[in-house]
Write a protein that holds these residues in place. Structure first.
Motif, PDB file in Angstrom:
ATOM      1  N   LEU A  26      -9.652  -6.226   6.395  1.00 48.49           N
ATOM      2  CA  LEU A  26     -10.652  -6.092   5.345  1.00 48.49           C
ATOM      3  C   LEU A  26     -10.448  -4.803   4.556  1.00 48.49           C
ATOM      4  CD1 LEU A  26     -13.228  -7.271   4.068  1.00 48.49           C
ATOM      5  CD2 LEU A  26     -14.530  -5.946   5.734  1.00 48.49           C
ATOM      6  N   HIS A  27     -10.179  -3.718   5.285  1.00 45.46           N
ATOM      7  CA  HIS A  27      -9.930  -2.432   4.634  1.00 45.46           C
ATOM      8  C   HIS A  27      -8.699  -2.520   3.719  1.00 45.46           C
ATOM      9  CE1 HIS A  27      -9.823   1.903   4.114  1.00 45.46           C
ATOM     10  NE2 HIS A  27      -8.547   1.890   4.480  1.00 45.46           N
ATOM     11  N   PHE A  29      -7.409  -5.216   2.409  1.00 46.26           N
ATOM     12  CA  PHE A  29      -7.696  -6.131   1.326  1.00 46.26           C
ATOM     13  C   PHE A  29      -8.444  -5.418   0.201  1.00 46.26           C
ATOM     14  CE2 PHE A  29     -10.614  -9.258  -0.618  1.00 46.26           C
ATOM     15  CZ  PHE A  29      -9.665 -10.090  -1.190  1.00 46.26           C
ATOM     16  N   ARG A  30      -9.425  -4.593   0.565  1.00 45.74           N
ATOM     17  CA  ARG A  30     -10.176  -3.847  -0.444  1.00 45.74           C
ATOM     18  C   ARG A  30      -9.288  -2.837  -1.171  1.00 45.74           C
ATOM     19  NH1 ARG A  30     -15.807  -2.862   2.832  1.00 45.74           N
ATOM     20  NH2 ARG A  30     -16.622  -4.975   2.562  1.00 45.74           N
ATOM     21  N   LYS A  31      -8.417  -2.179  -0.404  1.00 44.42           N
ATOM     22  CA  LYS A  31      -7.487  -1.232  -1.018  1.00 44.42           C
ATOM     23  C   LYS A  31      -6.558  -1.954  -1.996  1.00 44.42           C
ATOM     24  CE  LYS A  31      -8.183   2.802   0.970  1.00 44.42           C
ATOM     25  NZ  LYS A  31      -8.347   4.063   0.279  1.00 44.42           N
ATOM     26  N   GLN A  33      -7.178  -4.715  -3.618  1.00 40.98           N
ATOM     27  CA  GLN A  33      -7.960  -5.081  -4.801  1.00 40.98           C
ATOM     28  C   GLN A  33      -8.071  -3.900  -5.760  1.00 40.98           C
ATOM     29  OE1 GLN A  33     -11.688  -6.579  -3.247  1.00 40.98           O
ATOM     30  NE2 GLN A  33     -11.129  -8.682  -3.824  1.00 40.98           N
ATOM     31  N   ASN A  34      -8.313  -2.713  -5.217  1.00 41.43           N
ATOM     32  CA  ASN A  34      -8.400  -1.513  -6.065  1.00 41.43           C
ATOM     33  C   ASN A  34      -7.069  -1.229  -6.750  1.00 41.43           C
ATOM     34  OD1 ASN A  34     -11.072  -1.086  -5.440  1.00 41.43           O
ATOM     35  ND2 ASN A  34     -10.645   0.346  -3.785  1.00 41.43           N
TER      36      ASN A  34
END
Length: 113
Positions: A26-27, A29-31, A33-34
């Motif tokens: 999840l971490h 994936f968020r990185k 996306q950014n």
């Protein structure tokens, strides 16, 4: 410890590992996306920059050189350059005068520490 205790321990370890990997995923994936959002934004900025450069090149190369300008126009240009040089010299003089005034203020009235 009985066999059920060992099984429960291993199940708990596997569930913990899966939760750990899910949180890392999840971490990441968020990185990602950014990173992709910033890449999209930089692409838009570079496209705007490329368009600006193209428009500048078009205006730069479309204007013909003024080699065949008349004497009156050349005189106007010379006068404008002379006036710009005089104004630039005046601004330079005023800047240096202000700098010397600031230095004198510091030397006459040194700052208290």
């Amino acid at each position: 410890m009985s066999i059920t205790g060992w099984v429960l321990l291993w199940v708990a370890l596997i569930v913990g590992a899966l939760v750990f990997y899910a949180l890392i995923g999840l971490h990441l994936f968020r990185k990602a996306q950014n990173v992709f959002a910033q890449a999209q934004e930089s692409t838009e900025v570079f496209e705007a920059y490329a368009q600006a450069v193209e428009s500048i090149e078009e205006t730069t190369f479309d204007t013909p050189p003024a080699l065949l300008a008349g004497e009156e126009e050349k005189t106007r240009w010379r006068d404008a350059r002379r006036l710009n040089r005089a104004r630039r010299g005046q601004r330079k003089f005023l800047r240096r005068k202000a700098t010397l005034r600031r230095w004198d203020d510091v030397l006459v009235h040194p700052p208290r520490v």
